[in-house]
Design an enzyme around this catalytic site. Structure first.
Site, short mmCIF file in Angstrom:
data_model
loop_
_atom_site.label_atom_id
_atom_site.label_comp_id
_atom_site.label_asym_id
_atom_site.label_seq_id
_atom_site.Cartn_x
_atom_site.Cartn_y
_atom_site.Cartn_z
N HIS A 16 -5.05 -3.51 9.88
CA HIS A 16 -4.32 -2.25 9.71
C HIS A 16 -4.94 -1.15 10.58
O HIS A 16 -4.25 -0.43 11.31
CB HIS A 16 -4.34 -1.84 8.24
CG HIS A 16 -3.63 -0.55 7.96
ND1 HIS A 16 -2.37 -0.50 7.40
CD2 HIS A 16 -4.00 0.74 8.16
CE1 HIS A 16 -2.00 0.77 7.27
NE2 HIS A 16 -2.99 1.54 7.72
N GLU A 17 -6.27 -1.03 10.51
CA GLU A 17 -6.95 0.03 11.27
C GLU A 17 -6.77 -0.15 12.78
O GLU A 17 -6.60 0.82 13.52
CB GLU A 17 -8.43 0.06 10.92
CG GLU A 17 -8.73 0.45 9.48
CD GLU A 17 -8.07 1.77 9.08
OE1 GLU A 17 -8.03 2.70 9.90
OE2 GLU A 17 -7.59 1.85 7.95
N HIS A 67 2.39 5.01 10.33
CA HIS A 67 2.73 4.23 9.15
C HIS A 67 4.20 3.85 9.12
O HIS A 67 5.02 4.46 9.78
CB HIS A 67 2.39 5.02 7.89
CG HIS A 67 0.95 4.94 7.52
ND1 HIS A 67 0.30 5.91 6.79
CD2 HIS A 67 0.01 4.01 7.80
CE1 HIS A 67 -0.97 5.57 6.64
NE2 HIS A 67 -1.16 4.42 7.24
N HIS A 74 -3.73 1.35 14.02
CA HIS A 74 -3.90 2.77 14.33
C HIS A 74 -4.62 2.95 15.67
O HIS A 74 -4.27 3.81 16.47
CB HIS A 74 -4.70 3.46 13.23
CG HIS A 74 -3.97 3.62 11.94
ND1 HIS A 74 -2.67 4.08 11.87
CD2 HIS A 74 -4.36 3.41 10.65
CE1 HIS A 74 -2.29 4.13 10.60
NE2 HIS A 74 -3.30 3.72 9.84
#
Length: 477
Positions: free
Chosen positions: A218-219, A228, A222
């Site tokens: 997930h990170e 999101h 980013h």
């Protein structure tokens, strides 16, 4: 320094967890939680202090409705128990937006080859488990884009990955266990692109605690420029999802659409195995994915994909596609036999070795290498060994394990020779693995041993079986 808050507002993604303690909270505490939640994630103005409970036109009610719609709740505008429960769940701290989104200004890397460096390690996991989790997290995005990653061991990398506690020099201090999990920065120079993990959390490689692979994937989304998504199945959905079975993880189409909006799809490459446009149609003798009695002949990885062999077929499981594809072995490698005994990949050599009887073949992509097949005894096996049951290569140690009945041998891939002191008993060094092994491969830092229709997830560091699963769980069954 005046521009720093703006830079951080655009670039930082802070993952926060709100633990459910099960105790009843007072109304004031709940109102404070809701106020901060809507301020942080739904742009509620900080001077709006009174909650409107009876009118649908109030600013807080509007924000509650917006939050409920985005997170897939019933849109009532009321603070019901479901809404409060979701507000306390682990999640990322960047504001919520609809569908996949990129950061404001659409920051992206202006190159397709990126470097990463693991600056330090958490004491919660062995180093090779951290390395494996990060590598797998990067592979999630590498599989669906033109991006490639290579690791640096010193100096400045594009993505610097570190573990820290409390204040750690970026104006966003961690706050101890149970709240902020990690944060990452959007693409750019300096600190941008970096990912920091709170070392007060309990990081794990399985489904207990906080799974490092899932958070890292997930990170890194980013770090590559994704914001999101409102899609509850997406990796970039704001709330942290803990999977009960990591073998079922796959990147959603929403995530793929998002990252490809920045970088495009992966290019056709001569290094990528050629793929028939369509999997083989069902016919008599074709194995059924979800047959409860299904067993496998051999399992291996190949450039980030999983290959599962059965008779004259094999399944190809890739992060690029939601469903595994069934193919004929002969459609990729016409000279390979059916009903193989064992297979394993040596990533450092970009080779997969396939065994049947007393012979083995080496393949690179869809090409069988010249000079094969060769006899298994050229590897150093005694004449009494007539076939290999299963094999796995530990890429961190550069060692390959060969399993034959109740014994195993270990091969040094660097020296290209069998190690002295073998064979040894499987049960002694792999406690809990006491049946004949059909196949084995490594994923998520675990060894997966297949015996009939069952598989055992084995932690090679703790030297214990952690889960028992159905063999065809890898086929989405």
């Amino acid at each position: 320094m005046k521009s720093l808050p703006i830079l951080l507002l655009l670039c930082v993604a802070v993952c926060s967890a709100y633990p459910l303690d099960g105790a009843a909270r007072g109304e004031d505490t709940s109102m404070n939680l809701v106020q901060k939640y809507l301020e942080n994630y739904y742009d509620l103005k900080k001077d709006v202090k009174q909650f409107v409970r009876r009118k649908d036109s109030g600013p807080v009610v509007k924000k509650i409705r917006e939050m409920q719609k985005f997170l897939g709740l019933e849109v009532t505008g009321k603070l019901d128990s479901d809404t409060l429960e979701v507000m306390r769940k682990p999640r990322c701290g960047v504001p919520d937006v609809g569908h996949f989104r990129t950061f404001p200004g659409i920051p992206k890397w202006r190159k397709t080859h990126l470097t990463y460096r693991i600056v330090n390690y958490t004491p919660d996991l062995p180093k090779d488990a951290v390395d494996s989790a990060v590598e797998k997290a990067l592979k999630v995005w590498e599989e669906v884009t033109p991006l490639t990653f290579s690791r640096l061991y010193e100096g400045e990398a594009d993505i610097m990955i570190s573990f820290a506690v409390r204040e750690h020099g970026d104006f966003y201090p961690f706050d101890g266990p149970g709240n902020v999990l990690a944060h990452a920065y959007a693409p750019g120079p300096g600190i941008n692109g970096d990912a920091h993990f709170d070392d007060d959390e309990q990081w794990t490689k399985d489904t207990t605690g906080t799974n490092l692979f899932l958070v890292a994937a997930h990170e890194i989304g980013h770090s590559l420029g994704l914001f999101h998504s409102a899609n509850t199945e997406a990796l970039m959905y704001p709330l942290y999802h803990s999977l009960t079975d990591l073998t079922r993880f796959r990147l959603s189409q929403d995530d793929i659409n998002g990252i490809q909006s920045l970088y495009g799809p992966p290019p056709d490459s001569p290094e990528t195995p050629l793929v028939p446009t369509e999997p083989v149609p069902p016919e008599p003798g074709t194995p059924a994915n979800c047959d409860p009695a299904l067993s496998f002949d051999a399992v291996s990885t190949l450039r980030g994909e999983i290959l599962i062999f059965k008779d004259r077929h094999f399944w190809r499981k890739s992060l690029r596609k939601l469903e595994p594809e069934l193919h004929l072995i002969s459609s990729f490698w016409p000279s390979l036999p059916s009903g193989v005994d064992a297979a394993y990949e040596v990533t450092s050599k970009d080779l997969v070795f396939i065994f049947k009887g007393n012979q083995f073949w080496a393949i690179r992509g869809n090409e069988v290498r010249a000079g094969y097949p060769r006899g298994i005894h050229t590897l150093g096996f005694p004449p009494t060994v007539r076939k290999i049951d299963a094999a796995i290569s530990d890429k961190e140690k550069n060692k390959t394990y060969f399993f034959v009945e109740d014994k195993y041998w270990r091969f040094d891939e660097k020296r290209n020779s069998m190690e002295p002191g073998f064979p040894k008993q499987i049960a002694e060094d792999f406690p809990g693995i006491d049946s004949k092994i059909d196949a084995v491969f490594e994923e998520f830092g675990f060894f997966y041993f297949f015996t009939g229709s069952s598989q055992l997830e084995f932690d090679p560091n703790a030297k214990k079986v952690t889960h028992t699963l159905k063999s065809n769980s890898w086929l989405n069954c």
